[in-house]
Design a protein around this motif. Sequence first.
Motif, PDB file in Angstrom:
ATOM      1  N   ARG A 100      70.155  14.292  -3.894  1.00 32.20           N
ATOM      2  CA  ARG A 100      69.647  14.534  -2.534  1.00 32.20           C
ATOM      3  C   ARG A 100      70.088  13.464  -1.552  1.00 32.20           C
ATOM      4  NH1 ARG A 100      64.706  13.059  -0.018  1.00 32.20           N
ATOM      5  NH2 ARG A 100      64.110  12.021  -1.956  1.00 32.20           N
ATOM      6  N   LEU A 101      69.916  12.196  -1.916  1.00 35.64           N
ATOM      7  CA  LEU A 101      70.296  11.115  -1.017  1.00 35.64           C
ATOM      8  C   LEU A 101      71.811  10.975  -0.919  1.00 35.64           C
ATOM      9  CD1 LEU A 101      67.249  10.353  -1.539  1.00 35.64           C
ATOM     10  CD2 LEU A 101      67.944   8.007  -1.141  1.00 35.64           C
ATOM     11  N   GLU A 104      73.169  13.497   1.550  1.00 28.24           N
ATOM     12  CA  GLU A 104      72.868  13.101   2.929  1.00 28.24           C
ATOM     13  C   GLU A 104      73.722  11.911   3.352  1.00 28.24           C
ATOM     14  OE1 GLU A 104      71.620  13.443   6.568  1.00 28.24           O
ATOM     15  OE2 GLU A 104      70.890  14.816   5.008  1.00 28.24           O
ATOM     16  N   GLN A 105      73.941  10.970   2.435  1.00 31.66           N
ATOM     17  CA  GLN A 105      74.796   9.820   2.724  1.00 31.66           C
ATOM     18  C   GLN A 105      76.217  10.280   3.048  1.00 31.66           C
ATOM     19  OE1 GLN A 105      75.415   7.242  -0.626  1.00 31.66           O
ATOM     20  NE2 GLN A 105      76.346   5.599   0.570  1.00 31.66           N
ATOM     21  N   ALA A 107      77.181  13.211   4.106  1.00 33.82           N
ATOM     22  CA  ALA A 107      77.189  13.972   5.353  1.00 33.82           C
ATOM     23  C   ALA A 107      77.200  13.045   6.563  1.00 33.82           C
ATOM     24  CB  ALA A 107      75.970  14.901   5.409  1.00 33.82           C
ATOM     25  N   ARG A 108      76.432  11.970   6.502  1.00 41.02           N
ATOM     26  CA  ARG A 108      76.358  11.061   7.645  1.00 41.02           C
ATOM     27  C   ARG A 108      77.591  10.170   7.754  1.00 41.02           C
ATOM     28  NH1 ARG A 108      70.259   9.852   9.479  1.00 41.02           N
ATOM     29  NH2 ARG A 108      69.408  11.874   8.901  1.00 41.02           N
ATOM     30  N   LYS A 114      77.065  10.748  13.584  1.00 36.36           N
ATOM     31  CA  LYS A 114      75.960  10.336  12.715  1.00 36.36           C
ATOM     32  C   LYS A 114      76.211   8.945  12.137  1.00 36.36           C
ATOM     33  CE  LYS A 114      74.501  14.974  11.322  1.00 36.36           C
ATOM     34  NZ  LYS A 114      74.310  15.921  10.190  1.00 36.36           N
ATOM     35  N   CYS A 203      72.543   6.937  -4.649  1.00 32.36           N
ATOM     36  CA  CYS A 203      73.518   6.834  -3.564  1.00 32.36           C
ATOM     37  C   CYS A 203      74.836   6.284  -4.087  1.00 32.36           C
ATOM     38  CB  CYS A 203      72.986   5.938  -2.452  1.00 32.36           C
ATOM     39  SG  CYS A 203      71.521   6.578  -1.613  1.00 32.36           S
ATOM     40  N   HIS A 272      66.218   4.959   2.823  1.00 35.86           N
ATOM     41  CA  HIS A 272      65.635   6.264   3.156  1.00 35.86           C
ATOM     42  C   HIS A 272      65.605   6.466   4.668  1.00 35.86           C
ATOM     43  CE1 HIS A 272      64.274   8.167  -0.560  1.00 35.86           C
ATOM     44  NE2 HIS A 272      63.990   6.961  -1.032  1.00 35.86           N
ATOM     45  N   LEU A 275      69.053   7.246   6.123  1.00 38.03           N
ATOM     46  CA  LEU A 275      69.535   8.559   5.693  1.00 38.03           C
ATOM     47  C   LEU A 275      68.608   9.683   6.146  1.00 38.03           C
ATOM     48  CD1 LEU A 275      70.830   7.808   2.070  1.00 38.03           C
ATOM     49  CD2 LEU A 275      72.100   7.825   4.227  1.00 38.03           C
ATOM     50  N   THR A 277      65.595  10.509   5.097  1.00 40.66           N
ATOM     51  CA  THR A 277      64.944  11.208   3.993  1.00 40.66           C
ATOM     52  C   THR A 277      63.562  10.622   3.739  1.00 40.66           C
ATOM     53  OG1 THR A 277      66.038   9.729   2.423  1.00 40.66           O
ATOM     54  CG2 THR A 277      67.107  11.836   2.871  1.00 40.66           C
TER      55      THR A 277
END
Length: 315
Positions: A100-101, A104-105, A107-108, A114, A203, A272, A275, A277
């Motif tokens: 999950r993290l 998101e990492q 993607a940013r 971002k 991550c 968190h 990111l 989250t």
Amino acid sequence: MTRMLPVPVTALPRVQDRMSFLYLEHCVVHREDGALTARNDQGTIRVPAASLVAVLLGPGTSVSHQAMSLLGECGTTAVWVGERGVRYYAHGRSLATSTRLLVEQAARVSSPQKRLQVARQMYCWRFEGENVSGLTMQQLRGREGARVREVYRDNSRRTGVPWTRRDYRPDDFEASDPINQALSAAHAALYGVVHAVIVSLGCSPGLGFIHTGHERSFVYDVADLYKAETTIPIAFNVIAERMEDITGTTRRRVRDRIFELKVIERAVHDIHTMLGTEETEDLAINVVSLWDYQKKAVSGGANYAAIGVEEAGGW
């Protein structure tokens, strides 16, 4: 030896509830039941493996298969380091079973907008009381350079230790002056802990927002948040006190300072936050899904042959 069943991940201490690191060199590392043991000519120590974020394995360490198995079961990051702990070679597995993290990492980091937003957030934490919302990366780097120079100068004035500039050679530790040796040892210890937090959360240590192009770019990003209050003043203090064992003394003081300032807990929270989250317990999730363009993910472990042919109109 009787085979012990792995402890369920939900029963393990969270990374933010663990102690920082254990540095070992010139010893044999093994396991006895649920404890990690380190043996040399002076005797044997036993350490609960699940209580540590990271074990830094220095020169002269011989590690058994059972010891590595225990570290893996406990989600304790094993980091292989060089002499005096100032070189990074490799690390062990993650405590997390979810990406999950990591997603998101990625993607940013992949979005310039971002990525700049995260970089500004990190600089904002370091430049307390300053508005950096409109600054470009070039302006942020310039602001950081001035601030870092002032941190070094302040500590030099405070301790009386002469300071010129940060100067070190990764391949020749002795070539640096004492203050740069202490800084290298201090930073290396902090990097080890931050690296362990990053991989424990699932991550990538290589996907940095400010630093880039290096396998530990994100490690340097996160560690920079805490240097001004941990490693830099400690290094100057050790040199001002004329300690003989510069690296050992520095490493132990960094370990104590990390505990005092709750750096591990702060790092978890800060990661968190950057990111976007929630700090929810996600470690027990161990489900493999399949990516789908419209739904993002669909259940794995199913045969989609009939569905695929039907949707495609047949072959």
